[in-house]
Write a protein that holds these residues in place. Structure first.
Motif, PDB file in Angstrom:
ATOM      1  N   LEU A   1     -23.552  34.502  26.630  1.00 31.69           N
ATOM      2  CA  LEU A   1     -22.333  35.301  26.495  1.00 31.69           C
ATOM      3  C   LEU A   1     -21.253  34.506  25.758  1.00 31.69           C
ATOM      4  N   ASN A   2     -21.091  33.242  26.114  1.00 30.87           N
ATOM      5  CA  ASN A   2     -20.102  32.400  25.423  1.00 30.87           C
ATOM      6  C   ASN A   2     -20.443  32.235  23.947  1.00 30.87           C
ATOM      7  N   LEU A   3     -21.737  32.126  23.638  1.00 29.15           N
ATOM      8  CA  LEU A   3     -22.164  32.001  22.252  1.00 29.15           C
ATOM      9  C   LEU A   3     -21.827  33.265  21.473  1.00 29.15           C
ATOM     10  N   GLU A   4     -22.076  34.437  22.080  1.00 31.72           N
ATOM     11  CA  GLU A   4     -21.742  35.702  21.418  1.00 31.72           C
ATOM     12  C   GLU A   4     -20.248  35.803  21.156  1.00 31.72           C
ATOM     13  N   ILE A   5     -19.445  35.429  22.131  1.00 29.78           N
ATOM     14  CA  ILE A   5     -17.991  35.469  21.958  1.00 29.78           C
ATOM     15  C   ILE A   5     -17.564  34.503  20.851  1.00 29.78           C
ATOM     16  N   HIS A   6     -18.177  33.326  20.833  1.00 26.12           N
ATOM     17  CA  HIS A   6     -17.840  32.339  19.805  1.00 26.12           C
ATOM     18  C   HIS A   6     -18.211  32.855  18.413  1.00 26.12           C
ATOM     19  N   LYS A   7     -19.398  33.470  18.298  1.00 24.31           N
ATOM     20  CA  LYS A   7     -19.811  34.015  17.006  1.00 24.31           C
ATOM     21  C   LYS A   7     -18.846  35.100  16.546  1.00 24.31           C
TER      22      LYS A   7
ATOM     23  N   LEU B   1     -16.380  35.028  13.192  1.00 22.72           N
ATOM     24  CA  LEU B   1     -16.416  36.027  12.131  1.00 22.72           C
ATOM     25  C   LEU B   1     -15.032  36.582  11.841  1.00 22.72           C
ATOM     26  N   VAL B   2     -14.286  36.823  12.906  1.00 17.72           N
ATOM     27  CA  VAL B   2     -12.949  37.390  12.740  1.00 17.72           C
ATOM     28  C   VAL B   2     -11.999  36.346  12.183  1.00 17.72           C
ATOM     29  N   GLY B   3     -12.161  35.111  12.608  1.00 15.73           N
ATOM     30  CA  GLY B   3     -11.288  34.044  12.139  1.00 15.73           C
ATOM     31  C   GLY B   3     -10.049  33.938  12.993  1.00 15.73           C
ATOM     32  N   ILE B   4      -8.917  34.099  12.383  1.00 14.34           N
ATOM     33  CA  ILE B   4      -7.651  33.973  13.098  1.00 14.34           C
ATOM     34  C   ILE B   4      -7.272  35.324  13.686  1.00 14.34           C
ATOM     35  N   PHE B   5      -6.924  35.326  14.949  1.00 15.30           N
ATOM     36  CA  PHE B   5      -6.514  36.564  15.610  1.00 15.30           C
ATOM     37  C   PHE B   5      -5.022  36.759  15.436  1.00 15.30           C
ATOM     38  N   LEU B   6      -4.649  38.016  15.244  1.00 24.01           N
ATOM     39  CA  LEU B   6      -3.235  38.320  15.061  1.00 24.01           C
ATOM     40  C   LEU B   6      -2.445  38.140  16.341  1.00 24.01           C
ATOM     41  N   SER B   7      -3.103  38.438  17.470  1.00 23.88           N
ATOM     42  CA  SER B   7      -2.408  38.318  18.748  1.00 23.88           C
ATOM     43  C   SER B   7      -3.422  38.013  19.845  1.00 23.88           C
ATOM     44  N   THR B   8      -2.917  37.694  20.999  1.00 21.34           N
ATOM     45  CA  THR B   8      -3.778  37.464  22.162  1.00 21.34           C
ATOM     46  C   THR B   8      -4.499  38.745  22.543  1.00 21.34           C
ATOM     47  N   ASP B   9      -3.817  39.871  22.367  1.00 19.42           N
ATOM     48  CA  ASP B   9      -4.426  41.164  22.718  1.00 19.42           C
ATOM     49  C   ASP B   9      -5.693  41.433  21.907  1.00 19.42           C
ATOM     50  N   SER B  10      -5.681  41.091  20.624  1.00 16.89           N
ATOM     51  CA  SER B  10      -6.864  41.332  19.800  1.00 16.89           C
ATOM     52  C   SER B  10      -8.033  40.476  20.275  1.00 16.89           C
TER      53      SER B  10
ATOM     54  N   VAL C   1      -8.437  39.394  23.389  1.00 12.63           N
ATOM     55  CA  VAL C   1      -8.844  39.963  24.676  1.00 12.63           C
ATOM     56  C   VAL C   1      -9.706  41.197  24.450  1.00 12.63           C
ATOM     57  N   ARG C   2      -9.353  42.032  23.459  1.00 11.32           N
ATOM     58  CA  ARG C   2     -10.165  43.217  23.156  1.00 11.32           C
ATOM     59  C   ARG C   2     -11.562  42.822  22.717  1.00 11.32           C
ATOM     60  N   LEU C   3     -11.673  41.785  21.884  1.00  9.46           N
ATOM     61  CA  LEU C   3     -12.987  41.331  21.426  1.00  9.46           C
ATOM     62  C   LEU C   3     -13.835  40.839  22.604  1.00  9.46           C
ATOM     63  N   VAL C   4     -13.255  39.994  23.436  1.00  9.59           N
ATOM     64  CA  VAL C   4     -13.984  39.461  24.590  1.00  9.59           C
ATOM     65  C   VAL C   4     -14.358  40.594  25.542  1.00  9.59           C
TER      66      VAL C   4
END
Length: 93
Positions: free
Chosen positions: A49-55, A59-68, A70-73
């Protein structure tokens, strides 16, 4: 000064007292219901699961906010839970 046999008797007595006092606590786990080993969390599942989140975050790179982030995770966690439920249903059928 105490001789070696006297010290051994003292430490033996202390050890016996300690074991007798902690006996009930040491066997308390027998009172719990038996645990199904399939329900115990595995480190491999958590690593996957951690590997999937890391991948996904790579891919996304830099997140615009913490909310984005959190949505991905959260989306990965929901997907993981659904896959786990489907696997459990297949096992039961």
């Amino acid at each position: 000064m105490n001789s070696l046999p006297e010290l051994m008797r003292i430490y033996l007595w202390i050890s016996i007292e300690t074991l007798e006092e902690g006996h009930e606590d040491s066997i308390r786990f027998y009172e719990f219901p038996r645990i199904d080993s399939r329900k115990i969390s595995s480190t491999n599942m958590i690593k996957r699961l951690n590997l999937e989140i890391h991948k996904g975050s790579s891919l996304v790179g830099i997140f615009l906010s913490t909310d984005s982030y959190v949505r991905l995770v959260t989306s990965y966690l929901i997907e993981y839970i659904l896959e786990d439920r489907m696997a459990n249903q297949r096992r039961l059928n």
